[in-house]
Motif scaffolding. Structure first.
Motif, PDB file in Angstrom:
ATOM      1  N   ALA A 142      -4.747  20.274   3.388  1.00 19.66           N
ATOM      2  CA  ALA A 142      -3.633  21.052   2.836  1.00 19.66           C
ATOM      3  C   ALA A 142      -3.030  20.350   1.628  1.00 19.66           C
ATOM      4  CB  ALA A 142      -2.573  21.274   3.909  1.00 19.66           C
ATOM      5  N   GLU A 143      -2.900  19.048   1.697  1.00 20.44           N
ATOM      6  CA  GLU A 143      -2.344  18.302   0.578  1.00 20.44           C
ATOM      7  C   GLU A 143      -3.235  18.417  -0.654  1.00 20.44           C
ATOM      8  OE1 GLU A 143      -1.135  13.695  -0.301  1.00 20.44           O
ATOM      9  OE2 GLU A 143      -0.440  14.606   1.574  1.00 20.44           O
ATOM     10  N   GLY A 144      -4.551  18.449  -0.434  1.00 20.27           N
ATOM     11  CA  GLY A 144      -5.468  18.636  -1.555  1.00 20.27           C
ATOM     12  C   GLY A 144      -5.297  19.994  -2.203  1.00 20.27           C
ATOM     13  N   LEU A 164       4.413  27.647   9.319  1.00 17.73           N
ATOM     14  CA  LEU A 164       4.480  28.374   8.055  1.00 17.73           C
ATOM     15  C   LEU A 164       3.059  28.643   7.568  1.00 17.73           C
ATOM     16  CD1 LEU A 164       6.358  29.407   5.766  1.00 17.73           C
ATOM     17  CD2 LEU A 164       6.146  27.142   4.723  1.00 17.73           C
ATOM     18  N   LYS A 165       2.761  29.932   7.379  1.00 15.94           N
ATOM     19  CA  LYS A 165       1.453  30.326   6.854  1.00 15.94           C
ATOM     20  C   LYS A 165       1.647  30.863   5.443  1.00 15.94           C
ATOM     21  CE  LYS A 165      -0.201  31.645  11.463  1.00 15.94           C
ATOM     22  NZ  LYS A 165      -0.767  32.735  12.304  1.00 15.94           N
ATOM     23  N   VAL A 166       0.879  30.332   4.497  1.00 19.73           N
ATOM     24  CA  VAL A 166       1.013  30.725   3.091  1.00 19.73           C
ATOM     25  C   VAL A 166      -0.379  30.945   2.498  1.00 19.73           C
ATOM     26  CG1 VAL A 166       1.965  30.134   0.834  1.00 19.73           C
ATOM     27  CG2 VAL A 166       3.083  29.283   2.899  1.00 19.73           C
ATOM     28  N   LEU A 167      -0.512  32.037   1.732  1.00 18.99           N
ATOM     29  CA  LEU A 167      -1.754  32.301   1.004  1.00 18.99           C
ATOM     30  C   LEU A 167      -1.619  31.689  -0.388  1.00 18.99           C
ATOM     31  CD1 LEU A 167      -2.493  36.015   2.001  1.00 18.99           C
ATOM     32  CD2 LEU A 167      -3.411  33.910   3.005  1.00 18.99           C
ATOM     33  N   MET A 168      -2.205  30.501  -0.574  1.00 12.89           N
ATOM     34  CA  MET A 168      -2.077  29.774  -1.839  1.00 12.89           C
ATOM     35  C   MET A 168      -3.244  30.080  -2.771  1.00 12.89           C
ATOM     36  SD  MET A 168       0.672  28.003  -2.071  1.00 12.89           S
ATOM     37  CE  MET A 168       0.193  27.017  -3.478  1.00 12.89           C
ATOM     38  N   PRO A 169      -2.950  30.484  -4.002  1.00 10.29           N
ATOM     39  CA  PRO A 169      -4.046  30.777  -4.944  1.00 10.29           C
ATOM     40  C   PRO A 169      -4.693  29.504  -5.483  1.00 10.29           C
ATOM     41  CG  PRO A 169      -1.907  31.053  -6.017  1.00 10.29           C
ATOM     42  CD  PRO A 169      -1.622  30.762  -4.576  1.00 10.29           C
ATOM     43  N   ASN A 170      -5.996  29.589  -5.714  1.00  6.69           N
ATOM     44  CA  ASN A 170      -6.698  28.562  -6.477  1.00  6.69           C
ATOM     45  C   ASN A 170      -6.800  29.086  -7.900  1.00  6.69           C
ATOM     46  OD1 ASN A 170      -8.859  27.141  -7.823  1.00  6.69           O
ATOM     47  ND2 ASN A 170      -9.447  26.308  -5.824  1.00  6.69           N
ATOM     48  N   LEU A 171      -6.018  28.497  -8.809  1.00 10.54           N
ATOM     49  CA  LEU A 171      -5.889  29.038 -10.157  1.00 10.54           C
ATOM     50  C   LEU A 171      -7.148  28.869 -10.996  1.00 10.54           C
ATOM     51  CD1 LEU A 171      -2.252  27.801 -10.903  1.00 10.54           C
ATOM     52  CD2 LEU A 171      -2.979  30.062 -10.129  1.00 10.54           C
ATOM     53  N   PRO A 220       5.195  35.526  -6.437  1.00 10.56           N
ATOM     54  CA  PRO A 220       5.344  34.897  -5.122  1.00 10.56           C
ATOM     55  C   PRO A 220       4.097  35.086  -4.270  1.00 10.56           C
ATOM     56  CG  PRO A 220       7.293  36.178  -5.692  1.00 10.56           C
ATOM     57  CD  PRO A 220       6.244  36.519  -6.720  1.00 10.56           C
ATOM     58  N   CYS A 221       3.919  34.190  -3.288  1.00  8.98           N
ATOM     59  CA  CYS A 221       2.743  34.240  -2.417  1.00  8.98           C
ATOM     60  C   CYS A 221       3.127  34.822  -1.055  1.00  8.98           C
ATOM     61  CB  CYS A 221       2.167  32.836  -2.217  1.00  8.98           C
ATOM     62  SG  CYS A 221       1.616  32.048  -3.735  1.00  8.98           S
ATOM     63  N   GLU A 222       2.199  35.559  -0.481  1.00  9.91           N
ATOM     64  CA  GLU A 222       2.440  36.095   0.857  1.00  9.91           C
ATOM     65  C   GLU A 222       2.568  34.943   1.853  1.00  9.91           C
ATOM     66  OE1 GLU A 222      -0.099  39.182   2.314  1.00  9.91           O
ATOM     67  OE2 GLU A 222      -0.440  39.976   0.303  1.00  9.91           O
ATOM     68  N   ALA A 223       3.504  35.098   2.793  1.00  9.81           N
ATOM     69  CA  ALA A 223       3.736  34.045   3.779  1.00  9.81           C
ATOM     70  C   ALA A 223       4.183  34.654   5.101  1.00  9.81           C
ATOM     71  CB  ALA A 223       4.791  33.063   3.268  1.00  9.81           C
ATOM     72  N   GLU A 224       4.036  33.894   6.158  1.00 10.37           N
ATOM     73  CA  GLU A 224       4.539  34.266   7.483  1.00 10.37           C
ATOM     74  C   GLU A 224       5.231  33.053   8.093  1.00 10.37           C
ATOM     75  OE1 GLU A 224       1.314  37.620   9.057  1.00 10.37           O
ATOM     76  OE2 GLU A 224       1.376  35.600   9.952  1.00 10.37           O
ATOM     77  N   ILE A 225       6.315  33.309   8.791  1.00 11.76           N
ATOM     78  CA  ILE A 225       7.050  32.262   9.497  1.00 11.76           C
ATOM     79  C   ILE A 225       6.973  32.584  10.980  1.00 11.76           C
ATOM     80  CG2 ILE A 225       9.258  31.070   9.740  1.00 11.76           C
ATOM     81  CD1 ILE A 225      10.007  32.491   6.986  1.00 11.76           C
ATOM     82  N   THR A 226       6.365  31.692  11.741  1.00 10.01           N
ATOM     83  CA  THR A 226       6.235  31.900  13.183  1.00 10.01           C
ATOM     84  C   THR A 226       7.124  30.894  13.913  1.00 10.01           C
ATOM     85  OG1 THR A 226       3.957  32.677  12.942  1.00 10.01           O
ATOM     86  CG2 THR A 226       4.656  31.983  15.142  1.00 10.01           C
ATOM     87  N   ARG A 286      -5.813  29.842   2.749  1.00  6.01           N
ATOM     88  CA  ARG A 286      -4.812  30.131   3.776  1.00  6.01           C
ATOM     89  C   ARG A 286      -4.347  28.810   4.390  1.00  6.01           C
ATOM     90  NH1 ARG A 286      -3.455  34.619   6.865  1.00  6.01           N
ATOM     91  NH2 ARG A 286      -2.546  34.150   8.917  1.00  6.01           N
ATOM     92  N   LEU A 287      -3.112  28.462   4.158  1.00  3.57           N
ATOM     93  CA  LEU A 287      -2.547  27.236   4.710  1.00  3.57           C
ATOM     94  C   LEU A 287      -1.702  27.550   5.935  1.00  3.57           C
ATOM     95  CD1 LEU A 287      -1.337  25.296   1.529  1.00  3.57           C
ATOM     96  CD2 LEU A 287      -3.524  25.109   2.726  1.00  3.57           C
TER      97      LEU A 287
END
Length: 239
Positions: A215-217, A172-179, A130-136, A186-187
């Motif tokens: 973000a979509e990219g 919603l903040k999510v740390l998305m990996p670039n595989l 899972p990826c780290e996330a924050e909900i504000t 950071r989205l």
């Protein structure tokens, strides 16, 4: 098959439906025509669907010849969906046995279902890990772990009761990996709560998102590479 992928559709009773399905398969095999069906599993959210050949019905067990990658998915899932034109609904079955080397599977406990996953607008893949996330929301921030992702949304498990309700507008903040490059993006995405399932420690929250081109990219590249990696995993496990 996770329960959120399908919805049971009982026609008479579970026992009657299972017997009716087995009888239908017996008739198909006896006729010798049209013994090909299609199996469907989801491996970490990725649909795995190959043709399979009906072999025989022995007691309450249906034997099939299957694709090796389907055999892997069957063994991992413990359930599968069957698509066969003889039946008016998609079928669900428990996996009794799946042999990758022999490319065979045994199924039992049949029922009728509607496939909820096919109604989704976009592919939803598990985030592993899972990826780290924050909900504000409303000036407060809740830590979370993003569990799955699609181009249209996320599911996240909050670290504490979120106090969110359906319809809430959040950031919603999510740390998305670039595989490919082993980096992280950071989205920050405006999102709407579409469902909340409260748990003991935290809540499972589902969000629809509004993403800009950047973000979509990021999401598109992740989802594409994640599919490539999952297919590679299945091939390795199927030998």
């Amino acid at each position: 098959m996770e329960p959120n992928f399908y919805r049971p559709t009982v026609q008479n009773s579970l026992e009657h439906d299972s017997a009716e399905i087995l009888s239908g398969f017996r008739d198909i095999i006896k006729s010798g025509a049209g013994t090909r069906v299609k199996l469907l599993n989801y491996y970490k959210g990725l649909p795995i669907s190959y043709p399979a050949t009906l072999v025989e019905v022995s007691g309450q067990i249906l034997e099939l010849d299957v694709h090796p990658q389907q055999a892997v998915a069957l063994g991992l899932s413990g359930r599968t969906c069957i698509k066969c034109g003889t039946f008016s609904h998609t079928l669900l079955a428990d996996v009794k046995d799946a042999d990758v080397r022999r490319m065979m599977a045994s199924l039992h406990n049949f029922s009728y279902v509607d496939l909820m996953a096919e109604q989704r607008a976009s592919l939803r893949l598990e985030l592993d890990p899972p990826c780290e996330a924050e909900i504000t929301v409303a000036g407060r921030t809740v830590a979370a772990q993003a569990l799955d992702v699609s181009l249209g949304g996320f599911s996240a498990l909050s670290a504490q009761p979120s106090q969110l309700v359906k319809g809430d507008e959040v950031l919603l903040k999510v740390l998305m990996p670039n595989l490919l490059h082993n980096t992280v993006s950071r989205l920050e995405l405006p999102a709407t709560v579409v469902d909340v399932a409260c748990g003991d420690g935290g809540d499972l929250c589902r969000f629809s998102i509004s993403s800009d081109a950047q973000a979509e990219g990021v999401l598109s590249r992740f989802i594409f590479q994640r599919q490539v990696d999952l297919i590679r995993e299945l091939k390795e496990m199927s030998g």
